[in-house]
Design a protein around this motif. Structure first.
Motif, mmCIF file in Angstrom:
data_model
loop_
_atom_site.group_PDB
_atom_site.id
_atom_site.type_symbol
_atom_site.label_atom_id
_atom_site.label_comp_id
_atom_site.label_asym_id
_atom_site.label_seq_id
_atom_site.Cartn_x
_atom_site.Cartn_y
_atom_site.Cartn_z
ATOM 1 N N UNK A 119 94.267 65.651 18.028
ATOM 2 C CA UNK A 119 94.741 65.586 19.467
ATOM 3 C C UNK A 119 94.586 63.628 19.202
ATOM 4 N N UNK A 120 93.581 63.089 18.519
ATOM 5 C CA UNK A 120 93.512 61.758 18.431
ATOM 6 C C UNK A 120 94.581 61.161 17.696
ATOM 7 N N UNK A 121 95.178 61.562 16.460
ATOM 8 C CA UNK A 121 96.037 61.122 15.848
ATOM 9 C C UNK A 121 97.427 61.295 16.739
ATOM 10 N N UNK A 122 97.690 62.416 17.272
ATOM 11 C CA UNK A 122 98.887 62.429 18.148
ATOM 12 C C UNK A 122 98.876 61.380 19.280
ATOM 13 N N UNK A 123 97.749 61.253 19.568
ATOM 14 C CA UNK A 123 97.446 60.270 20.852
ATOM 15 C C UNK A 123 98.072 59.066 20.268
ATOM 16 N N UNK A 124 97.477 58.660 19.018
ATOM 17 C CA UNK A 124 97.752 57.308 18.767
ATOM 18 C C UNK A 124 99.242 56.990 18.413
ATOM 19 N N UNK A 125 99.704 58.006 17.770
ATOM 20 C CA UNK A 125 101.210 57.976 17.345
ATOM 21 C C UNK A 125 102.272 58.059 18.810
ATOM 22 N N UNK A 126 101.960 58.734 19.583
ATOM 23 C CA UNK A 126 102.516 58.533 21.042
ATOM 24 C C UNK A 126 102.557 57.227 21.504
ATOM 25 N N UNK A 127 101.201 56.647 21.396
ATOM 26 C CA UNK A 127 101.018 55.159 22.061
ATOM 27 C C UNK A 127 102.067 54.253 21.237
ATOM 28 N N UNK A 128 102.229 54.630 19.850
ATOM 29 C CA UNK A 128 102.834 53.811 18.977
ATOM 30 C C UNK A 128 104.480 53.867 19.151
ATOM 31 N N UNK A 129 104.809 55.221 19.584
ATOM 32 C CA UNK A 129 106.202 55.824 19.525
ATOM 33 C C UNK A 129 106.516 56.297 20.771
ATOM 34 N N UNK A 130 106.633 55.415 21.823
ATOM 35 C CA UNK A 130 106.722 55.909 23.314
ATOM 36 C C UNK A 130 107.890 56.661 23.529
ATOM 37 N N UNK A 131 108.830 56.456 22.928
ATOM 38 C CA UNK A 131 110.145 57.081 23.138
ATOM 39 C C UNK A 131 110.307 58.409 22.291
ATOM 40 N N UNK A 132 109.357 58.672 21.460
ATOM 41 C CA UNK A 132 109.501 59.993 20.632
ATOM 42 C C UNK A 132 109.335 61.262 21.647
ATOM 43 N N UNK A 133 109.932 62.334 21.302
ATOM 44 C CA UNK A 133 109.716 63.527 22.011
ATOM 45 C C UNK A 133 108.538 64.208 21.267
ATOM 46 N N UNK A 134 107.616 64.877 22.353
ATOM 47 C CA UNK A 134 106.374 65.619 21.824
ATOM 48 C C UNK A 134 106.760 66.861 22.198
ATOM 49 N N UNK A 135 106.460 67.659 21.185
ATOM 50 C CA UNK A 135 106.537 69.240 21.484
ATOM 51 C C UNK A 135 106.552 70.171 20.320
ATOM 52 N N UNK A 136 106.463 71.277 20.168
ATOM 53 C CA UNK A 136 106.180 72.153 18.932
ATOM 54 C C UNK A 136 107.279 72.019 17.774
ATOM 55 N N UNK A 137 106.957 71.877 16.595
ATOM 56 C CA UNK A 137 107.885 72.004 15.504
ATOM 57 C C UNK A 137 107.770 73.384 14.751
ATOM 58 N N UNK A 138 108.888 73.700 14.614
ATOM 59 C CA UNK A 138 109.114 74.982 13.843
ATOM 60 C C UNK A 138 109.315 74.981 12.702
ATOM 61 N N UNK A 139 108.413 75.671 11.542
ATOM 62 C CA UNK A 139 108.612 75.837 10.286
ATOM 63 C C UNK A 139 109.218 77.136 9.980
ATOM 64 N N UNK A 140 110.317 76.891 9.207
ATOM 65 C CA UNK A 140 111.088 77.859 8.801
ATOM 66 C C UNK A 140 111.228 78.053 7.274
ATOM 67 N N UNK A 141 111.485 79.415 6.646
ATOM 68 C CA UNK A 141 111.722 79.403 5.273
ATOM 69 C C UNK A 141 113.359 79.323 5.241
ATOM 70 N N UNK A 142 114.050 79.732 5.895
ATOM 71 C CA UNK A 142 115.643 79.684 6.179
ATOM 72 C C UNK A 142 115.914 78.768 7.419
ATOM 73 N N UNK A 143 116.755 77.925 6.937
ATOM 74 C CA UNK A 143 117.395 77.013 8.125
ATOM 75 C C UNK A 143 118.186 77.621 8.842
ATOM 76 N N UNK A 144 117.995 77.561 10.106
ATOM 77 C CA UNK A 144 118.733 78.022 11.120
ATOM 78 C C UNK A 144 120.410 77.815 11.077
ATOM 79 N N UNK A 145 121.105 78.863 11.117
ATOM 80 C CA UNK A 145 122.744 78.378 10.827
ATOM 81 C C UNK A 145 123.700 79.368 11.492
ATOM 82 N N UNK A 146 123.314 80.041 12.562
ATOM 83 C CA UNK A 146 124.209 80.653 13.417
ATOM 84 C C UNK A 146 123.569 80.647 14.948
ATOM 85 N N UNK A 147 124.505 80.938 15.815
ATOM 86 C CA UNK A 147 124.218 80.813 17.331
ATOM 87 C C UNK A 147 123.368 81.965 17.644
#
Length: 216
Positions: A119-147
């Motif tokens: 939480x603290x590290x995220x808050x620090x970076x959010x302050x430094x990068x106010x235009x960044x979008x915050x949300x879950x980032x998915x980790x995949x073994x196979x990059x998504x490539x179809x609709x």
């Protein structure tokens, strides 16, 4: 205690991060592609630093990513409030079953399929990068490539903003070492039917250099 450890998948991402640091003491290491090698390499780096009496203050998984087109645009910066092992589980006739719903004893799940950012590290970076979008980032073994696979991910993770291939592995390594973790990504392409010619890696790497200034 040393400063941040920033791990990327490939050298080009590491070079982009270093270009934004301007002599900072942040340590940047390309550790390889995929959650297994990234997690193992990060764990090794953290163990060596701790054994030397100079543990890292935090770990950042950084690099380029695909973004969900209705949430982020190419070139945008993303901060992961949690890293999700999006394909860790089992298929069934009824659909995908996340690993934490398979009935395994909790002690076998380790960190579970989701690791929240510090939480603290995220808050620090959010302050430094106010235009960044915050949300879950998915980790995949196979990059998504179809609709179809894109829609399946949207249904399972409606609030996700991006996908990459290392964050969850790095997050697990950091969690086991007791070191704060966050994921920083810049968008090179929309998630969807694979069109390698439409990727704008140069723009994403330039954005990563700009975002890396926050890591000083």
């Amino acid at each position: 205690m040393t400063d941040l450890l920033v791990v990327t998948a490939v050298p080009a991402e590491a070079e982009a991060v270093q270009a934004g640091l301007d002599g900072s003491t942040v340590v940047v290491v390309p550790v390889g592609v995929g959650p297994a090698v990234a997690g193992a390499a990060t764990a090794r780096l953290l163990a060596f630093a701790e054994a030397a009496g100079r543990p890292y203050r935090g770990v950042v998984s950084a690099g380029v990513a695909g973004g969900f087109a209705d949430r982020v645009a190419v070139g945008d910066a993303v901060l992961g409030n949690r890293s999700v092992a999006a394909d860790l589980g089992a298929e069934s006739p009824e659909g995908f079953i996340p690993i934490d719903e398979l009935g395994m004893p909790p002690e076998l799940l380790g960190c579970g399929p989701t690791v929240p950012a510090d939480a603290e590290l995220l808050a620090t970076l959010r302050t430094a990068l106010p235009s960044a979008t915050v949300g879950p980032v998915l980790t995949v073994n196979t990059v998504t490539g179809t609709a179809a696979s894109t829609e399946a991910l949207r249904r399972r993770h409606p609030d996700a903003v991006a996908e990459a291939m290392e964050g969850y592995g790095v997050a697990v390594a950091a969690r086991h070492a007791g070191v704060p973790f966050v994921e920083l990504r810049t968008i090179s392409n929309p998630i969807g039917p694979r069109d390698r010619d439409a990727w704008r890696l140069g723009d994403a790497l330039a954005a990563l250099t700009t975002a890396a200034v926050a890591l000083r």
